[in-house]
Motif scaffolding. Structure first.
Motif, PDB file in Angstrom:
ATOM      1  N   VAL A 260       3.920   0.484   3.083  1.00  0.00           N
ATOM      2  CA  VAL A 260       3.045  -1.006   4.267  1.00  0.00           C
ATOM      3  C   VAL A 260       2.968  -1.714   2.835  1.00  0.00           C
ATOM      4  CG1 VAL A 260       1.433  -1.982   5.631  1.00  0.00           C
ATOM      5  CG2 VAL A 260       1.978   0.478   5.608  1.00  0.00           C
TER       6      VAL A 260
ATOM      7  N   CYS B 274      -2.214  -9.496   9.055  1.00  0.00           N
ATOM      8  CA  CYS B 274      -0.981  -9.945   8.456  1.00  0.00           C
ATOM      9  C   CYS B 274      -0.872  -9.992   6.724  1.00  0.00           C
ATOM     10  CB  CYS B 274      -0.942 -11.430   9.067  1.00  0.00           C
ATOM     11  SG  CYS B 274      -1.935 -12.556   8.583  1.00  0.00           S
ATOM     12  N   GLY B 275      -2.244  -9.065   6.406  1.00  0.00           N
ATOM     13  CA  GLY B 275      -2.631  -9.516   5.012  1.00  0.00           C
ATOM     14  C   GLY B 275      -3.652 -10.133   4.527  1.00  0.00           C
TER      15      GLY B 275
ATOM     16  N   PRO C 247      -2.031 -14.108  12.204  1.00  0.00           N
ATOM     17  CA  PRO C 247      -1.803 -12.350  12.856  1.00  0.00           C
ATOM     18  C   PRO C 247      -2.723 -11.537  12.581  1.00  0.00           C
ATOM     19  CG  PRO C 247       0.547 -13.060  12.542  1.00  0.00           C
ATOM     20  CD  PRO C 247      -0.715 -13.942  11.895  1.00  0.00           C
TER      21      PRO C 247
ATOM     22  N   TYR D 152       0.601  -0.964  -0.006  1.00  0.00           N
ATOM     23  CA  TYR D 152      -0.156  -0.568  -0.007  1.00  0.00           C
ATOM     24  C   TYR D 152       0.944   1.560   0.011  1.00  0.00           C
ATOM     25  CZ  TYR D 152      -4.393  -2.792   1.157  1.00  0.00           C
ATOM     26  OH  TYR D 152      -4.907  -3.885   1.298  1.00  0.00           O
TER      27      TYR D 152
ATOM     28  N   ARG E 215       3.074  -9.952   9.494  1.00  0.00           N
ATOM     29  CA  ARG E 215       3.297  -8.915   7.877  1.00  0.00           C
ATOM     30  C   ARG E 215       4.733  -8.329   7.728  1.00  0.00           C
ATOM     31  NH1 ARG E 215       3.262  -3.132   7.470  1.00  0.00           N
ATOM     32  NH2 ARG E 215       3.323  -2.771   9.610  1.00  0.00           N
TER      33      ARG E 215
ATOM     34  N   THR F  43      -6.920 -10.264   4.856  1.00  0.00           N
ATOM     35  CA  THR F  43      -8.638  -9.521   3.884  1.00  0.00           C
ATOM     36  C   THR F  43      -7.541  -8.647   2.363  1.00  0.00           C
ATOM     37  OG1 THR F  43      -9.172  -8.778   5.905  1.00  0.00           O
ATOM     38  CG2 THR F  43      -9.580  -7.144   3.979  1.00  0.00           C
TER      39      THR F  43
HETATM   40  N1  LIG Z   1      -5.711   0.462   2.370  1.00  0.00           N
HETATM   41  C1  LIG Z   1      -4.943   0.632   2.938  1.00  0.00           C
HETATM   42  N2  LIG Z   1      -4.234   1.351   3.077  1.00  0.00           N
HETATM   43  C2  LIG Z   1      -2.825   0.917   3.647  1.00  0.00           C
HETATM   44  N3  LIG Z   1      -2.772  -0.194   4.403  1.00  0.00           N
HETATM   45  C3  LIG Z   1      -3.981  -0.605   4.308  1.00  0.00           C
HETATM   46  C4  LIG Z   1      -4.760  -0.469   3.545  1.00  0.00           C
HETATM   47  N4  LIG Z   1      -5.343  -1.527   3.834  1.00  0.00           N
HETATM   48  C5  LIG Z   1      -4.953  -2.751   4.921  1.00  0.00           C
HETATM   49  N5  LIG Z   1      -3.441  -1.561   4.805  1.00  0.00           N
HETATM   50  C6  LIG Z   1      -2.634  -2.460   6.251  1.00  0.00           C
HETATM   51  O1  LIG Z   1      -2.153  -3.458   5.663  1.00  0.00           O
HETATM   52  C7  LIG Z   1      -1.591  -4.468   6.990  1.00  0.00           C
HETATM   53  C8  LIG Z   1      -2.639  -5.841   6.117  1.00  0.00           C
HETATM   54  O2  LIG Z   1      -4.019  -5.221   6.164  1.00  0.00           O
HETATM   55  P1  LIG Z   1      -5.223  -6.574   6.382  1.00  0.00           P
HETATM   56  O3  LIG Z   1      -5.292  -7.233   4.652  1.00  0.00           O
HETATM   57  O4  LIG Z   1      -6.550  -5.857   6.495  1.00  0.00           O
HETATM   58  O5  LIG Z   1      -4.614  -7.485   7.137  1.00  0.00           O
HETATM   59  P2  LIG Z   1      -6.385  -9.104   7.951  1.00  0.00           P
HETATM   60  O6  LIG Z   1      -6.512  -8.975   7.136  1.00  0.00           O
HETATM   61  O7  LIG Z   1      -4.872 -10.094   8.345  1.00  0.00           O
HETATM   62  O8  LIG Z   1      -6.164  -8.626   9.570  1.00  0.00           O
HETATM   63  C9  LIG Z   1      -2.168  -3.647   7.844  1.00  0.00           C
HETATM   64  O9  LIG Z   1      -0.784  -3.699   8.522  1.00  0.00           O
HETATM   65  C10 LIG Z   1      -2.909  -2.459   7.069  1.00  0.00           C
HETATM   66  O10 LIG Z   1      -2.965  -2.154   8.500  1.00  0.00           O
END
Ligand SMILES: Nc1ncnc2c1ncn2[C@@H]1O[C@H](COP(=O)(O)OP(=O)(O)O)[C@@H](O)[C@H]1O
Ligand SMILES: [Mg+2]
Length: 264
Positions: A23, A47-48, A44, A14, A212, A50
């Protein structure tokens, strides 16, 4: 046989916002999912998971790598998603919500209603067919989300912690509903959860992600015969052995993710 889903070295970075740098959410994940397989992904928080599912759902562009979803039936939708909270529309009744996807497919109104009623029956909400989501409990709303996904009848079901916010009893009941429906269908399912128990209850295979940037660290084949009973499984000695094996890997990652959160 070619896999139904091929995830080939997916990386998602991101862009940074303001003072924060970029990130790296997903750090190079490769995974093949067979036709009709139910794969659970645990990892955890942050960790990515979603992000990976959003890439599969075409809601996010990967920075690098490739996704292939094989379409086998041109008459059916390829994929459906179920997210936490059910993702149902508050302005539609239960029946309208469940029928919604069918409308998009051009199914006739009479057939839409018949199919929606069938699935509303399957999830035990007949009495609420004409109720609005705000009149339902969280667990009931989640059941509506499930019914809508099953009614949509896509080849691939992408589920992101769909039962995460529910109380333990409702969660068990919905796991049982999902098991029954999945065991009768030929769907391929990617199911993201932070619960090891849930992953072992549902999955053919459990993939464990690192902190992550998320990578696949470990994989477990789940040996339990189907049809499965979500409750009876808990007393199986292999269940606790596999739980311990997965927790052994996950624990370090949870610690790492927490250290990352506090900026250590
Ligand atoms: N649109 C975005 N912009 C910047 N960072 C993001 C965005 N979406 C998620 N993140 C970051 O990416 C990482 C992974 O997020 P996510 O995929 O939601 O993890 P999980 O579902 O395993 O909890 C996290 O550190 C989150 O803060
Ligand atoms: Mg998530």
């Amino acid at each position: 046989m070619e896999p139904k889903i091929r995830i080939d070295n997916i990386q998602v970075v991101y862009p940074g916002r303001g003072r924060t740098g970029p990130v790296e959410a997903v750090g190079g994940v490769s995974l093949d999912v067979a036709d009709g397989e139910l794969v659970c992904v645990v990892g955890p928080s942050g960790c990515g998971k979603t992000t990976l599912l959003r890439v599969l759902a075409d809601l996010e562009q990967p920075t690098s790598g490739q996704i292939t979803l094989r379409r086998d039936n041109p008459a059916r939708p390829l994929k459906a998603t179920v997210f936490q909270g059910g993702g149902i529309f508050p302005w539609m009744t239960v029946e309208q919500n469940v029928a919604y996807g069918l409308q998009l497919q051009g199914v006739s109104p009479a057939q839409r209603i018949a199919t929606a009623r069938h699935w509303i029956g399957e999830i035990g909400l007949e009495r609420f067919a004409h109720a609005y989501p705000t009149q339902l409990s969280g667990g009931m709303q989640q059941r509506v989300g499930l019914a809508r996904a099953f009614a949509f009848d896509a080849e691939v079901l992408l589920m992101d912690e769909p039962f995460g916010a529910l109380d333990a009893q409702t969660r068990l009941l919905l796991q049982q509903t999902l098991l029954q429906q999945w065991e009768r269908s030929s769907k391929t399912v990617m199911f993201v959860t932070h619960s090891i128990e849930e992953a072992l209850t549902l999955g053919d295979r459990v993939c464990v992600m690192s902190a992550r940037p998320g990578r696949l660290l470990h994989e477990v084949q789940v040996p339990f015969a189907r049809p499965r009973d979500a409750v009876a499984l808990r007393t199986d000695a292999r269940f606790s052995a596999l739980f311990a094996e997965i927790w052994g890997v996950l624990r370090t990652e949870v610690d790492r993710a927490r250290a990352d959160e506090v900026g250590a």
